[in-house]
Motif scaffolding. Structure first.
Motif, mmCIF file in Angstrom:
data_model
loop_
_atom_site.group_PDB
_atom_site.id
_atom_site.type_symbol
_atom_site.label_atom_id
_atom_site.label_comp_id
_atom_site.label_asym_id
_atom_site.label_seq_id
_atom_site.Cartn_x
_atom_site.Cartn_y
_atom_site.Cartn_z
ATOM 1 N N TRP A 1 12.155 -1.497 -22.620
ATOM 2 C CA TRP A 1 11.520 -0.389 -21.912
ATOM 3 C C TRP A 1 10.274 -0.860 -21.162
ATOM 4 N N TYR A 2 9.819 -0.021 -20.233
ATOM 5 C CA TYR A 2 8.514 -0.174 -19.595
ATOM 6 C C TYR A 2 8.154 1.176 -18.986
ATOM 7 N N LYS A 3 6.880 1.384 -18.749
ATOM 8 C CA LYS A 3 6.409 2.646 -18.188
ATOM 9 C C LYS A 3 6.202 2.502 -16.685
ATOM 10 N N GLU A 4 6.792 3.394 -15.930
ATOM 11 C CA GLU A 4 6.578 3.399 -14.490
ATOM 12 C C GLU A 4 5.184 3.953 -14.184
ATOM 13 N N ASP A 5 4.643 3.540 -13.042
ATOM 14 C CA ASP A 5 3.275 3.927 -12.687
ATOM 15 C C ASP A 5 3.158 4.101 -11.173
ATOM 16 N N GLY A 6 3.824 5.131 -10.668
ATOM 17 C CA GLY A 6 3.737 5.440 -9.247
ATOM 18 C C GLY A 6 4.182 4.286 -8.377
#
Length: 575
Positions: free
Chosen positions: A370-375
């Motif tokens: 997983w990873y978190k998207e950031d715009g």
């Protein structure tokens, strides 16, 4: 790609003939089927370079000896053939030491020829003299210093034999200048006979039958597929065995691609930054079948917690690896291909593993990477996913060591063997870009992408001259987080966020650097521009450098912290 490769016609006659030492070397390279050599000339090796000029054998001039040796490694890793590197004495020779050590620990077949001062002045601290036998003894499979031209043909033939048989590795030949100029009889017809070197290729069948019995009895079996599967060209046999026995597979870092990453029984990479599913499968297993893996510390974590309830089968062509780190109940010494063939011949039956397989399927679904998207911020994981998408997973991917290496291993799913070229055991910065050049020579028609950190790229960036000279279509993707990424991550997690000399407040303009070599350069800073730039890069017929500015403080997860066991992973799910 324009390489102007000229293969010297192999000799059909085995009649001995009078040749100089340098001529013997070139004749032998032709007989060994060598179609490209990587190197850098200098005084002590000039007679050999004179023969290269006369014969037209294809030589790739690196801009630094480190580039030459890493290119030879990349060639060997993809082709399975020995990479050949030729350099001069003294600093030329010592500049390839890192690459030799890298090849040794990662089991890559190399034949390295270093020039040496004349035998009459060896030991006198002559100009550009270095004791390459002493320096490389711990980091070569074998090394030679040629003291007479008469023994040279035997030495060359033995060097190729040793490098490519058993557990592959680097062999060094130190060639004094006077020996390269002297003449003698060249006879390459004799078979190699080294009484003290007889690697076991075919395993003991009784040991194979013990493995068959253990598989039948196991409820929670796991196969750990390492680089030995690739070196043994055993991927198809492994696939057949796994399909038949329905045993889940985890890979080591260097074993990626030995089993299809998209297969339902593939649990991913194990180790410090492996998947939760892969590590927990090993931790909970009752039978661990290791094929061509050496149980290094980045795989095992705390040894007290590694496969604590498993019977361990270790299949390896190098008996020194069996029992070295992990207690082994069923040792099998032999080639991976031969061992798996024999397992298939014995017609064993699978154990009752339905519940075990269901558990793995559930875990893969519940604990994905997983990873978190950031715009519009580009996350490096997303970058690797998009590279996989635009290449259809068909590219050869090379890397250095560090965060970009781990993200590439995690998010570029390798479904074919010999598509993954990285520095594993030694963890060498500066490896990935020249290795991509060697890989492109090995497979000219396959896309090759060097995924490189902004720090490691600066160690061997001068090799862009090769791309310029030969118009090689290697693509360079700089994962640019303006830091020594993995160093910064460890400083953040384990050193109180004291970022000692790991951040780059000033960087070169990589696009202008590429343009200085007449290479197309692009800089990407926003996510919405990334896919189009990658597609443009792949479509371009020549070399391209893509400077991708990614999130500076992104860390690699999941992670087994130092001293922890496989079941104690951090960052398994988003926080």
């Amino acid at each position: 790609m324009s390489t102007n490769v000229k293969k010297k016609e192999q000799q059909t006659s085995e009649e001995p003939k009078q040749l100089s030492g340098s001529s013997m070397l070139i004749e032998a390279l032709a007989k060994e089927g060598v179609d490209v050599i990587f190197g850098y000339p200098g005084g002590a090796i000039l007679p050999t370079y004179d023969e290269i000029y006369k014969t037209g054998i294809h030589h790739v001039l690196a801009r630094h000896e480190q580039g030459a040796i890493h290119a030879a490694e990349g060639y060997a890793r993809v082709s399975g053939k020995p990479g050949v590197c030729i350099v001069t004495s003294g600093p030329g020779a010592t500049n390839v030491v890192t690459g030799i050590a890298d090849a040794m620990i990662d089991s890559l077949p190399l034949v390295v020829i270093t020039g040496q001062v004349a035998t009459t002045v060896i030991g006198t601290d002559a100009f550009q003299e270095a004791d390459m036998i002493g320096i490389t003894m711990p980091i070569t499979k074998h090394n030679y210093q040629v003291r007479s031209v008469e023994e040279f043909p035997r030495i060359i033939k033995e060097a190729f034999h040793i490098a490519t048989t058993g557990r592959p590795g680097p062999v060094l030949i130190d060639l004094p200048k006077d020996v390269s100029l002297a003449t003698g009889m060249f006879d390459y017809s004799k078979e190699v006979n080294i009484p003290g070197y007889q690697p076991t290729v075919v395993p003991n069948r009784l040991q194979i039958r013990k493995v068959v019995e253990a598989v039948t009895e196991a409820k929670k079996p796991v196969i750990l597929a390492g680089a030995g599967v690739l070196h043994g060209k055993a991927s198809s046999e492994l696939f057949e065995y796994v399909e038949k026995m329905q045993i889940p597979v985890v890979n080591t870092l260097l074993g990626l691609g030995s089993f299809p990453g998209d297969h339902e029984l593939c649990l991913g990479m194990a180790g410090m930054h492996g998947t939760y599913t892969a590590n927990m499968a090993i931790y909970e297993s009752d039978l661990l079948i290791s094929i061509g893996a050496r149980f290094d510390d980045r795989l095992t974590g705390n040894l007290a917690h590694f496969a604590p309830n498993a019977r361990v089968v270790h299949i390896d062509i190098d008996p020194a690896e069996i029992g070295k780190n992990i207690k082994t109940e069923i040792p099998v010494v032999g080639d991976a291909k031969e061992a798996i063939r024999m397992l298939l011949e014995e017609q064993g039956t699978p154990g009752d593993t339905k519940e075990w397989l269901d558990t793995q399927k559930e875990r893969k679904s519940e604990y994905p990477l997983w990873y978190k998207e950031d715009g519009e911020v580009i996350k490096p994981q997303n970058l690797i996913e998009l590279i996989h998408e635009v290449t259809n997973g068909e590219a050869i991917v090379t890397t250095d060591v560090g965060q970009h290496q781990m993200w590439s291993a995690q998010f570029y799913r390798f479904n074919k063997p010999n598509r993954w070229v990285t520095s594993g055991g030694l963890g060498t910065m500066g490896f990935g870009f020249p290795a991509a050049i060697g890989a492109q020579f090995a497979e000219p028609e396959t896309p090759v992408i060097a995924v490189i950190g902004d720090a490691g790229f600066q160690m061997t960036a001068q090799e862009m001259s090769i791309l310029q000279e030969l118009n090689m279509p290697v693509k360079i993707v700089i994962v640019n987080n303006a830091s020594l990424g993995m160093v910064r991550q460890w400083q953040q997690l384990f050193h109180g966020e004291r970022y000692s000399n790991s951040l780059f407040p000033i960087q070169p303009n990589f696009v202008k650097l590429a343009e200085a070599y007449d290479i197309k350069g692009m800089k990407i800073e926003q996510l919405s521009d990334l896919k189009g730039a990658l597609e443009e890069m792949i479509a371009h017929p020549g070399p391209v450098l893509l400077d991708v500015r990614v999130a500076k403080e992104e860390n690699v997860y999941p992670m087994i912290a130092p001293g922890k066991g496989q079941h104690q992973m951090e960052g398994v799910k988003p926080q």
